[in-house]
Motif scaffolding. Structure first.
Motif, PDB file in Angstrom:
ATOM      1  N   LYS A 112      -8.845   2.973   0.970  1.00  0.00           N
ATOM      2  CA  LYS A 112      -7.748   2.961   1.942  1.00  0.00           C
ATOM      3  C   LYS A 112      -6.411   3.223   1.273  1.00  0.00           C
ATOM      4  O   LYS A 112      -5.532   3.870   1.843  1.00  0.00           O
ATOM      5  CB  LYS A 112      -7.724   1.618   2.678  1.00  0.00           C
ATOM      6  N   ALA A 116      -3.856   6.157   2.172  1.00  0.00           N
ATOM      7  CA  ALA A 116      -2.446   5.874   2.449  1.00  0.00           C
ATOM      8  C   ALA A 116      -1.543   6.750   1.596  1.00  0.00           C
ATOM      9  O   ALA A 116      -0.508   7.254   2.064  1.00  0.00           O
ATOM     10  CB  ALA A 116      -2.150   4.399   2.201  1.00  0.00           C
ATOM     11  N   ASN A 120       1.122   9.687   3.007  1.00  0.00           N
ATOM     12  CA  ASN A 120       2.529   9.745   2.608  1.00  0.00           C
ATOM     13  C   ASN A 120       2.861  11.077   1.936  1.00  0.00           C
ATOM     14  O   ASN A 120       3.858  11.722   2.271  1.00  0.00           O
ATOM     15  CB  ASN A 120       2.845   8.587   1.657  1.00  0.00           C
ATOM     16  N   LYS A 123       2.513  14.174   4.366  1.00  0.00           N
ATOM     17  CA  LYS A 123       3.197  14.001   5.660  1.00  0.00           C
ATOM     18  C   LYS A 123       2.191  13.966   6.806  1.00  0.00           C
ATOM     19  O   LYS A 123       2.242  14.735   7.754  1.00  0.00           O
ATOM     20  CB  LYS A 123       4.221  15.116   5.876  1.00  0.00           C
ATOM     21  N   ASP A 139      -8.505   1.400  10.023  1.00  0.00           N
ATOM     22  CA  ASP A 139      -7.453   0.733  10.790  1.00  0.00           C
ATOM     23  C   ASP A 139      -6.310   0.358   9.858  1.00  0.00           C
ATOM     24  O   ASP A 139      -6.415   0.454   8.646  1.00  0.00           O
ATOM     25  CB  ASP A 139      -8.008  -0.515  11.501  1.00  0.00           C
ATOM     26  N   GLY A 140      -5.204  -0.037  10.438  1.00  0.00           N
ATOM     27  CA  GLY A 140      -4.062  -0.467   9.643  1.00  0.00           C
ATOM     28  C   GLY A 140      -3.132   0.633   9.203  1.00  0.00           C
ATOM     29  O   GLY A 140      -2.214   0.390   8.406  1.00  0.00           O
ATOM     30  N   PHE A 141      -3.342   1.866   9.686  1.00  0.00           N
ATOM     31  CA  PHE A 141      -2.459   2.976   9.329  1.00  0.00           C
ATOM     32  C   PHE A 141      -1.399   3.169  10.416  1.00  0.00           C
ATOM     33  O   PHE A 141      -1.609   2.829  11.573  1.00  0.00           O
ATOM     34  CB  PHE A 141      -3.258   4.271   9.134  1.00  0.00           C
ATOM     35  N   SER A 142      -0.283   3.759  10.013  1.00  0.00           N
ATOM     36  CA  SER A 142       0.828   3.960  10.953  1.00  0.00           C
ATOM     37  C   SER A 142       0.638   5.190  11.819  1.00  0.00           C
ATOM     38  O   SER A 142       1.451   5.457  12.705  1.00  0.00           O
ATOM     39  CB  SER A 142       2.148   4.079  10.173  1.00  0.00           C
ATOM     40  N   ILE A 143      -0.404   5.973  11.573  1.00  0.00           N
ATOM     41  CA  ILE A 143      -0.670   7.179  12.346  1.00  0.00           C
ATOM     42  C   ILE A 143      -2.008   7.018  13.068  1.00  0.00           C
ATOM     43  O   ILE A 143      -2.845   6.215  12.658  1.00  0.00           O
ATOM     44  CB  ILE A 143      -0.693   8.441  11.451  1.00  0.00           C
TER      45      ILE A 143
END
Length: 588
Positions: A112, A116, A120, A123, A139-143
């Motif tokens: 993970k 991540a 970053n 993009k 899970d836990g990603f901003s996208i």
């Protein structure tokens, strides 16, 4: 006036690195009745024409634009794709490119934190997978995390073609001198996306690479020219490998260039079922997939009891070895003719009944990412199926050189593709130069990081620059080459050669499962066999760099312990740490 010039500039640059790729899509789009792709899903197989394929791309483009409207897409944004080689992932990735998004083909074994980092660096705007079991853990990603596993595609789809492809068609057919794009068009500033790759090792990530679409197509075109595949072979693929390296994608582009059929397997079905339904004429594989093929062939050999035929073809193998030897010097044309004759003879000896039961349509295999095992090459040669070794780097779109269909040679990387030049640099490090502007750093000499040796039939890779070490006697040694020679023995599953800044070389040996099972009973017999193997290898080495001692380890090198990297290579630094006691015993 400034605005008009800017618009003209955009129209010229829009397809600057993707003209060959879009020409390929245009050629596919007009194939209304010609089958381009065959899929096997949920127990049934379906065929799609080139027109269907482009309609599916358009539907997927509409889906992406619902999520990310054109006016919000920024240059360099990426979709992070973690997938197997399925039709769903293929359509989704190409559609994202047609929306102006890059596609980063991520290795499945990434953690993970690795994902991540990729989100970053590249993009990322979405993570896409065709594996439901994987999507549940992302899970836990901003996208957003998007699963395309259940996407369904129908034949005879009437959906209009993708907007960017339509725009390219209009500009290509236009005869107007002012070939600028209408500024009112929503696509006039949407530049096609690119392919992105990255790999992770024990010392962190390697340099990420972003490739233009044309770099991929040019590599495939030049491979087709260079490999000299007979024109009478109809190209049907079976896409086995995970699409995390550019080498995998060359397969699909070659099929489209040759008007062949892409075969996407059912990953929940067994190998034999996929093979019988999709019936490939060629495979692009790495070592694990080649093992899978050869294991299946051996199963059928036992099932059909045709050993006598393959024993006859063994004589052809011996003649092949003599021809491949550098001691024999015959004219190239004569050599090629004899090789072709031997291959036809091997296929005839195997018999049509056996071929139908095993690999009926398979005519050749393209192997990459690591050297092929000699035993696997020998099995397929007995059936008249050549294994074409290739060699490449990510930044060169996966292939720099290859053997050709008529003269494949085990362990050699062949000769460079038409757009590539080779030379040996300092300490025999192999360097390459690409002559076409579709590639980044074209015209510059780049190190591959591999130590090479020239032979009459192409280069042989003897080790890695970072794996070179120097003995106390000042001799530079490539342990990877010695390890490869050790692993050619059927009893040895893995090996690690030790000797950096030490008085002599030694080896850590991992036995295969069968050999290790009998090790405790026939310990001395197995040790004697390993000693004989090492003695034969030492005969080919200078006296001051021979392997003096060895030890047989009870546990294999594993990725979980950090002793192996995700690409199958051993992690020397970690092995020196975990096996420090065994190494100390070799130098006590």
């Amino acid at each position: 006036m400034v605005e008009k010039n800017e618009t003209n500039l955009n129209s010229l640059e829009l397809f600057a690195e993707s003209k060959f790729f879009f020409d390929l899509l245009l050629k596919s789009s007009v194939q209304v009745s010609h089958v381009v792709a065959r899929t096997y899903v949920n127990g049934s197989w379906t065929q799609f024409s080139g027109h269907d394929f482009c309609a599916h791309l358009a539907r997927a483009v509409d889906y992406w634009l619902d999520l990310f409207p054109l006016e919000k897409i920024e240059p360099g944004q990426s979709v992070i794709l973690l997938s197997r080689n399925t039709y769903n992932s293929f359509v989704s990735s190409i559609a994202a490119i047609l929306c102006g998004l890059d596609v980063m083909f991520a290795p499945l074994q990434m953690s993970k934190s690795d994902i991540a980092w990729c989100v970053n660096y590249f993009k990322g705007v979405a993570i896409v997978t065709d594996m439901d079991e994987l999507s549940k853990h992302l899970d836990g990603f901003s996208i957003p995390v998007i699963s395309v596993a259940q996407a369904a595609w129908a034949p005879q789809d009437k959906h209009p073609e993708p907007g960017l492809l339509k725009l390219y068609r209009e500009k290509k057919l236009s005869r107007a001198e002012n070939n600028s794009i209408d500024p009112n068009s929503p696509w006039h500033k949407v530049k096609p996306g690119r392919f992105s790759f990255v790999s992770f090792g024990h010392d962190g990530f390697q340099k990420p690479e972003i490739l233009s679409l044309d770099a991929m197509v040019i590599t495939a075109q030049n491979f087709l020219i260079h490999a000299e595949i007979p024109k009478n072979i109809y190209w049907k693929s079976l896409e086995l490998m995970v699409p995390s390296t550019p080498f995998v994608h060359i397969s699909k582009i070659c099929v489209l260039l040759r008007n062949g059929i892409l075969g996407f397997p059912n990953h929940s079905a067994d190998w034999e079922t996929n093979l019988r339904i999709l019936r490939p004429t060629f495979l692009f594989v790495s070592s694990p997939e080649l093992t899978q093929v050869c294991n299946f062939v051996e199963e059928v050999i036992k099932r059909k009891n045709i050993d006598y035929r393959l024993n006859l073809s063994t004589k052809l193998d011996k003649l092949n070895q003599i021809l491949s030897s550098s001691k024999v010097k015959i004219p190239e044309n004569t050599f090629n003719f004899i090789k072709r004759t031997l291959r036809v003879g091997a296929r005839t000896l195997a018999g049509s009944v056996f071929l139908k039961e095993s690999v009926e349509d398979l005519r050749f295999v393209v192997h990459g990412l690591a050297p092929a095992q000699e035993s696997h090459v020998a099995i397929l040669e007995k059936l008249g199926i050549p294994v074409l070794e290739t060699y490449g780097t990510t930044q060169a779109a996966g292939i720099l050189s290859s053997n050709n269909f008529h003269t494949p040679h085990l362990n050699t990387i062949g000769t460079p593709l038409p757009h590539v030049s080779f030379r040996l640099g300092h300490q025999s490090i192999l360097e390459y130069r690409i002559s076409l502007s579709a590639f980044r750093n074209y015209g510059k000499w780049e190190e591959t990081g591999d130590v090479a040796q020239m032979t009459p039939y192409g280069f042989i890779i003897t080790g890695r620059k970072r794996h070179l070490f120097v003995t106390l006697g000042g001799v530079v040694v490539s342990p990877a080459r010695l390890e490869q020679l050790l692993k050619e023995d059927e009893m040895i599953a893995d090996a690690c050669v030790i000797g950096d800044k030490l008085p002599y070389l030694s080896a850590l040996i991992i036995l295969n499962h069968d050999a290790f099972s009998s090790y405790r009973i026939f310990q001395q017999k197995i040790k004697d066999h390993i000693q004989e193997v090492i003695a034969k290898i030492n005969e080919t080495l200078p006296r001051n760099v021979t392997i003096k001692k060895f030890v047989i380890l009870e546990k294999p090198f594993t990725e979980a312990n950090g002793e192996k990297l995700s690409n199958g290579e051993i992690n020397r630094l970690k092995i020196q740490e975990t096996c420090s006691a065994a190494i100390a015993s070799l130098y006590s």
